[in-house]
Every structure is written in C-alpha cells, then in structure tokens.
Design a protein around this motif. Structure first.
Motif: not given
Length: 140
Positions: A14-17, A32-40, A45-47, A55-60
């Motif tokens: 979801k947006p913000g994930d 993410l800035n919109e709902k998106s589907a991904f494979n394996q 990461l839900r924030i 912040f979490v993105s930069k840390y990762l």
C-alpha cells in the motif's frame, strides 16, 4: 493489471509501505506511492504511523552491503523473510527522523555537486591533454 488468480500469488503493498528487493539486486529500496503487487523477489515492510517511511528507506539503503553478505542461493542469490524480520531498525522520534533525512539530503546534494565538478574537471583535463599533444606534434 493483476488478475484475481495472480493476486493470490503476489504480495500487495500500500502507499507508504517499503519495498525491499530480496533477490537479484538485493538491497534496493523504495517507498510505494500507490497500491502495488510484487512477486517473491520483493519483501514489503508495512510502516507504523510513528515512523517516516523515507527514514526507514534510507536506513535500509545503508544496509546494502550487509544484505549482500547475507545473500544465499543456488541459482539466484537472495535474502530470506527471516533476514528481514531479524532487522533491528533504530527509530528516533519523528522530529529527529526529519532532521536526519534533511542532513542526508544535504550530504547527497553536496556529493552530487562534487561528482559534476569532477566530471567537468575530467573533460577539461582531456581537452588540455589533447592541446598539449597537438602542440607537441604539430606546433599548434
């Protein structure tokens, strides 16, 4: 477009994930800035609301080398969901997260400016070398 059948075989963000690439280009990260589907190959990461996704993105992103060291696999290397779950992400108060992000942005901007300057200097040195060679061999 994701079909209903495909939806059951994917992870939906979801947006913000945060999307973390866990195979092939391990350690790439995006908010993410919109709902998106991904494979394996992508872990989501839900924030929580007390954390800034950026912040979490930069840390990762700072852990990219760590992720590379964890990679395992036969044909395709990757990290597991357990690797991601084991992460301990330090979470300062939101105002400090913003300050840290501002500092990172400032440093990245400075680094980008330096890269541009170095590229220009390299071009100028090439031109100088060409003119020295031209003068040496043709008197020009």
């Amino acid at each position: 477009m994701v079909t209903e059948e495909g939806l059951h075989e994917t992870t939906v963000g979801k947006p913000g994930d945060i999307a973390l690439v866990s195979r092939v280009n391990v350690g790439r990260v995006g908010v993410l800035n919109e709902k998106s589907a991904f494979n394996q190959d992508i872990k989501i990461l839900r924030i929580r609301n007390y954390v800034t996704p950026e912040f979490v993105s930069k840390y990762l992103l700072s852990l990219k080398r760590h992720f590379r060291n964890l990679e395992r696999g036969g044909t395709i290397n990757g990290i597991t969901k357990d690797h991601v779950k084991a992460l301990k992400i330090p979470i300062p108060p939101k105002n400090q997260q913003k300050q840290i992000l501002d500092q990172i942005e400032h440093k990245v901007d400075s680094f980008t400016d330096l890269q541009r300057s170095l590229a220009l200097m390299s071009e100028l040195l090439d031109e100088y070398k060409d003119s020295v060679l031209a003068y040496a061999f043709r008197g020009k």
